[in-house]
Design an enzyme around this catalytic site. Structure first.
Site, PDB file in Angstrom:
ATOM      1  N   ARG A  50       1.459  -1.164  -0.018  1.00 47.31           N
ATOM      2  CA  ARG A  50      -0.085   0.202   0.276  1.00 47.31           C
ATOM      3  C   ARG A  50       1.084   1.435   0.206  1.00 47.31           C
ATOM      4  O   ARG A  50       1.360   1.789   1.031  1.00 47.31           O
ATOM      5  CB  ARG A  50      -1.188  -0.090   1.004  1.00 47.31           C
ATOM      6  CG  ARG A  50      -2.292  -0.646   1.503  1.00 47.31           C
ATOM      7  CD  ARG A  50      -2.778  -1.379   2.390  1.00 47.31           C
ATOM      8  NE  ARG A  50      -3.243  -2.238   2.525  1.00 47.31           N
ATOM      9  CZ  ARG A  50      -4.137  -2.082   4.021  1.00 47.31           C
ATOM     10  NH1 ARG A  50      -4.188  -1.634   5.007  1.00 47.31           N
ATOM     11  NH2 ARG A  50      -5.180  -3.563   4.419  1.00 47.31           N
ATOM     12  N   ASP A  52       1.753   5.191   0.163  1.00 51.87           N
ATOM     13  CA  ASP A  52       0.970   6.596   0.371  1.00 51.87           C
ATOM     14  C   ASP A  52       0.863   7.037  -0.382  1.00 51.87           C
ATOM     15  O   ASP A  52       1.206   7.014  -1.153  1.00 51.87           O
ATOM     16  CB  ASP A  52       1.841   7.061   1.565  1.00 51.87           C
ATOM     17  CG  ASP A  52       2.010   5.884   2.911  1.00 51.87           C
ATOM     18  OD1 ASP A  52       0.777   4.939   3.224  1.00 51.87           O
ATOM     19  OD2 ASP A  52       3.373   5.798   3.595  1.00 51.87           O
ATOM     20  N   ARG A 197      10.301   6.490   4.767  1.00 55.34           N
ATOM     21  CA  ARG A 197      10.091   7.768   5.353  1.00 55.34           C
ATOM     22  C   ARG A 197      10.484   8.296   6.808  1.00 55.34           C
ATOM     23  O   ARG A 197      11.101   8.988   6.337  1.00 55.34           O
ATOM     24  CB  ARG A 197       8.772   8.827   4.237  1.00 55.34           C
ATOM     25  CG  ARG A 197       8.044   8.285   3.265  1.00 55.34           C
ATOM     26  CD  ARG A 197       6.898   8.807   2.723  1.00 55.34           C
ATOM     27  NE  ARG A 197       7.115  10.235   3.199  1.00 55.34           N
ATOM     28  CZ  ARG A 197       5.292  10.710   3.254  1.00 55.34           C
ATOM     29  NH1 ARG A 197       4.633  10.288   2.928  1.00 55.34           N
ATOM     30  NH2 ARG A 197       5.241  11.581   3.421  1.00 55.34           N
TER      31      ARG A 197
END
Length: 252
Positions: A50, A52, A197
């Site tokens: 998934r 972002d 991140r």
């Protein structure tokens, strides 16, 4: 039912992420709608992960099932690319075993984060631009080796997610220079929400001398997202590779 893996790439800038959302356009939604029109049946796809909002994929893999055998997968690829928007592209579609799963059967996933201090109007959607004159990439690579000593990465996970475990196995992590761009590559069996991140943001704190390598280690051991650094901008991040066992693929 016949099961297929579909390999695609996308520029994530205008999407709310891979997964369907009630208040925004997702990659999954756009792909499902297009597949359903071309194959003339309601289809759903299951992605390998998934990404972002704003995160790109040079390689995403998803599986779908079709009630009829698709005779010409190359022709289907061509039709899909004609109908999909310019920021999405299907690279190939392959036949797989009936129980093959794009998410659960993946052996590893690889992400890259791109950063530069050279402003370029043609690549700003793909590469994070920021000052790098005070960034020590050697010490950042030293900190990267610490990641291999741990499996619980709660400190780099978005809070209040629905995952059952924060355990991951990181097999590769490090920075390399490619011309004016520094590239962080990380490969693991799985990733948590926002994990890459957050790791990059904390490594930047190491590179700027705000924290030491030993403090980076203690952040991991704290299992507390509040101890880690900021999440870096999504624009520099791309999913670039996913590996699967060979036995899943038919007619290859």
């Amino acid at each position: 039912m016949n099961r297929y893996f579909i390999y695609l790439a996308y520029n994530g800038t205008r999407f709310c992420g891979w997964q369907r959302q009630p208040n925004g356009l997702s990659v999954q939604q756009r792909l499902e709608e297009t597949l359903s029109v071309v194959l003339q049946q309601d289809l759903s796809v299951v992605g390998a992960g998934r990404t972002d909002a704003g995160v790109h994929a040079r390689m995403m893999v998803a599986h779908f099932e079709c009630s009829v055998l698709i005779a010409d997968l190359l022709q289907l690829t061509t039709k899909l690319n004609r109908m999909l928007p310019e920021d999405m592209a299907v690279n190939k579609i392959v036949t797989v075993a009936e129980n093959a799963h794009a998410r659960f059967d993946a052996l590893s996933r690889t992400y890259k984060y791109y950063v530069t201090d050279k402003k370029n109007p043609f690549d700003y959607e793909w590469i994070c631009c920021m000052p790098l004159h005070n960034m020590d990439f050697n010490v950042m690579n030293e900190a990267c080796t610490v990641l291999f000593d741990y499996s619980d990465f709660t400190s780099f996970s978005k809070l209040h997610t629905d995952v059952k475990t924060n355990y991951c196995r990181i097999d590769e992590a490090g920075w390399e220079r490619d011309g004016d761009v520094w590239v962080f590559t990380i490969r693991a069996d799985r990733f948590l929400r926002n994990m890459v991140r957050a790791i990059v943001g904390t490594l930047w704190d190491v590179g700027r001398g705000r924290i030491t390598v030993e403090e980076f280690r203690r952040i991991i051991e704290a299992k507390d997202r509040c101890k880690a650094g900021m999440s870096v901008p999504a624009a520099g991040l791309a999913l670039v590779d996913i590996e699967y066992p060979a036995h899943l693929f038919l007619n290859t």
